[in-house]
Design a protein around this motif. Sequence first.
Motif, PDB file in Angstrom:
ATOM      1  N   ASP A  82       5.729  55.855  33.835  1.00 42.50           N
ATOM      2  CA  ASP A  82       4.582  55.317  34.562  1.00 42.50           C
ATOM      3  C   ASP A  82       3.460  55.012  33.577  1.00 42.50           C
ATOM      4  O   ASP A  82       3.177  55.804  32.674  1.00 42.50           O
ATOM      5  CB  ASP A  82       4.074  56.331  35.589  1.00 42.50           C
ATOM      6  CG  ASP A  82       5.043  56.517  36.746  1.00 42.50           C
ATOM      7  OD1 ASP A  82       5.725  55.538  37.091  1.00 42.50           O
ATOM      8  OD2 ASP A  82       5.117  57.641  37.284  1.00 42.50           O
ATOM      9  N   ALA A  83       2.821  53.867  33.779  1.00 39.69           N
ATOM     10  CA  ALA A  83       1.727  53.467  32.892  1.00 39.69           C
ATOM     11  C   ALA A  83       0.583  54.474  32.929  1.00 39.69           C
ATOM     12  O   ALA A  83      -0.088  54.724  31.918  1.00 39.69           O
ATOM     13  CB  ALA A  83       1.229  52.086  33.278  1.00 39.69           C
ATOM     14  N   GLU A  84       0.339  55.079  34.089  1.00 42.74           N
ATOM     15  CA  GLU A  84      -0.763  56.036  34.213  1.00 42.74           C
ATOM     16  C   GLU A  84      -0.526  57.275  33.352  1.00 42.74           C
ATOM     17  O   GLU A  84      -1.476  57.919  32.904  1.00 42.74           O
ATOM     18  CB  GLU A  84      -0.941  56.442  35.674  1.00 42.74           C
ATOM     19  CG  GLU A  84      -1.412  55.304  36.575  1.00 42.74           C
ATOM     20  CD  GLU A  84      -1.586  55.764  38.008  1.00 42.74           C
ATOM     21  OE1 GLU A  84      -1.313  56.951  38.291  1.00 42.74           O
ATOM     22  OE2 GLU A  84      -1.987  54.931  38.842  1.00 42.74           O
ATOM     23  N   LEU A  85       0.738  57.608  33.144  1.00 44.20           N
ATOM     24  CA  LEU A  85       1.063  58.799  32.366  1.00 44.20           C
ATOM     25  C   LEU A  85       1.173  58.499  30.874  1.00 44.20           C
ATOM     26  O   LEU A  85       0.708  59.277  30.040  1.00 44.20           O
ATOM     27  CB  LEU A  85       2.377  59.407  32.865  1.00 44.20           C
ATOM     28  CG  LEU A  85       2.380  59.904  34.314  1.00 44.20           C
ATOM     29  CD1 LEU A  85       3.770  60.403  34.688  1.00 44.20           C
ATOM     30  CD2 LEU A  85       1.351  61.014  34.498  1.00 44.20           C
ATOM     31  N   GLY A 104       0.448  55.315  29.305  1.00 42.42           N
ATOM     32  CA  GLY A 104      -0.306  54.204  28.741  1.00 42.42           C
ATOM     33  C   GLY A 104       0.627  53.018  28.581  1.00 42.42           C
ATOM     34  O   GLY A 104       1.832  53.186  28.368  1.00 42.42           O
ATOM     35  N   TRP A 105       0.110  51.794  28.673  1.00 37.97           N
ATOM     36  CA  TRP A 105       1.000  50.635  28.722  1.00 37.97           C
ATOM     37  C   TRP A 105       1.776  50.463  27.431  1.00 37.97           C
ATOM     38  O   TRP A 105       2.980  50.200  27.448  1.00 37.97           O
ATOM     39  CB  TRP A 105       0.219  49.362  29.060  1.00 37.97           C
ATOM     40  CG  TRP A 105      -0.463  48.705  27.886  1.00 37.97           C
ATOM     41  CD1 TRP A 105      -1.724  48.925  27.441  1.00 37.97           C
ATOM     42  CD2 TRP A 105       0.102  47.710  27.029  1.00 37.97           C
ATOM     43  NE1 TRP A 105      -1.999  48.152  26.345  1.00 37.97           N
ATOM     44  CE2 TRP A 105      -0.910  47.393  26.068  1.00 37.97           C
ATOM     45  CE3 TRP A 105       1.324  47.061  26.940  1.00 37.97           C
ATOM     46  CZ2 TRP A 105      -0.706  46.445  25.054  1.00 37.97           C
ATOM     47  CZ3 TRP A 105       1.530  46.120  25.936  1.00 37.97           C
ATOM     48  CH2 TRP A 105       0.526  45.819  25.006  1.00 37.97           C
ATOM     49  N   ARG A 120       9.365  48.436  37.065  1.00 35.20           N
ATOM     50  CA  ARG A 120       8.570  49.420  36.333  1.00 35.20           C
ATOM     51  C   ARG A 120       8.059  48.839  35.012  1.00 35.20           C
ATOM     52  O   ARG A 120       6.958  49.169  34.555  1.00 35.20           O
ATOM     53  CB  ARG A 120       9.388  50.685  36.096  1.00 35.20           C
ATOM     54  CG  ARG A 120       9.683  51.463  37.373  1.00 35.20           C
ATOM     55  CD  ARG A 120      10.599  52.647  37.112  1.00 35.20           C
ATOM     56  NE  ARG A 120       9.954  53.684  36.320  1.00 35.20           N
ATOM     57  CZ  ARG A 120       9.185  54.637  36.813  1.00 35.20           C
ATOM     58  NH1 ARG A 120       8.947  54.690  38.112  1.00 35.20           N
ATOM     59  NH2 ARG A 120       8.647  55.549  36.025  1.00 35.20           N
ATOM     60  N   LEU A 142       3.956  48.082  33.694  1.00 32.42           N
ATOM     61  CA  LEU A 142       3.323  48.439  32.427  1.00 32.42           C
ATOM     62  C   LEU A 142       2.430  47.305  31.927  1.00 32.42           C
ATOM     63  O   LEU A 142       1.297  47.537  31.484  1.00 32.42           O
ATOM     64  CB  LEU A 142       4.390  48.765  31.374  1.00 32.42           C
ATOM     65  CG  LEU A 142       5.189  50.050  31.577  1.00 32.42           C
ATOM     66  CD1 LEU A 142       6.344  50.113  30.580  1.00 32.42           C
ATOM     67  CD2 LEU A 142       4.294  51.279  31.425  1.00 32.42           C
ATOM     68  N   ALA A 165      -0.629  46.966  34.088  1.00 27.36           N
ATOM     69  CA  ALA A 165      -1.605  47.998  33.757  1.00 27.36           C
ATOM     70  C   ALA A 165      -2.366  47.666  32.475  1.00 27.36           C
ATOM     71  O   ALA A 165      -3.525  48.059  32.308  1.00 27.36           O
ATOM     72  CB  ALA A 165      -0.905  49.348  33.621  1.00 27.36           C
TER      73      ALA A 165
END
Length: 233
Positions: free
Chosen positions: A81-84, A86-87, A128, A132, A135
């Motif tokens: 996940d991008a939130e976890l 970073g892109w 997914r 990224l 984000a």
Amino acid sequence: MASIWTRQRTAAPARETLSREQIVKVTMDLLDTEGLAGLSMRKLAARLDSGATSLYWHVQTKDDLIDLVIDEVYGEIDVPDAELAGWRAGVLLLAHNLRAAVLRHGWLPEVIYTRPSIGPNAVRMGSRGLALFTAAGFTGRDIDYSMGAVLSFVFGNANSQAAWQATVRRSGRTVEERNQEILAEVDQLTAMDPMMHESVQRRRVADMDQLQNEAFSYGLDTLLDGLERRLNA
């Protein structure tokens, strides 16, 4: 004939013990050991210790088998996940995982461009991956183009390496042995050209895996640097 992913699945008889999951696993093992040329419905049925009739309840054609195992490979690829992550860290992980999957399954380059990847694992990985780049701040078609650029780089790099490894295996030599033979031949041809001679010498100081890993990381970082600058421009 429509893709196995868009056809309605026919239910197997209640007494049928063979499953699609078993078929996919054995097909993958067969491809990894014998390559695409070694795959046939007859050979697969023998490995499954099953009759052809049982096999055809689950897959109708060899193309169905290929579609299933391609999607199984996509299922091996981790996309955070991008939130976890970073892109950028997320794209790096996606790219390295995808490259590793191609190198584990050397038959993949022969078929990956011959059919649409629309199985559930491929769609999940694609979604997914797009998240990224979204984000990161890319918008519109730039999201698709950015992801396409990374995937093209990964497949281009990994496909050439997989093809080289397959050629070496057929020769009966190790990668290092074959590489040293080629370097020796090239060294003779470039002896009169200082720039090429130095380039060949630099390739002697590390093993082939190290060189290929470093080259992949260098190219990927450079590509992401360019995408980041384009995003910030």
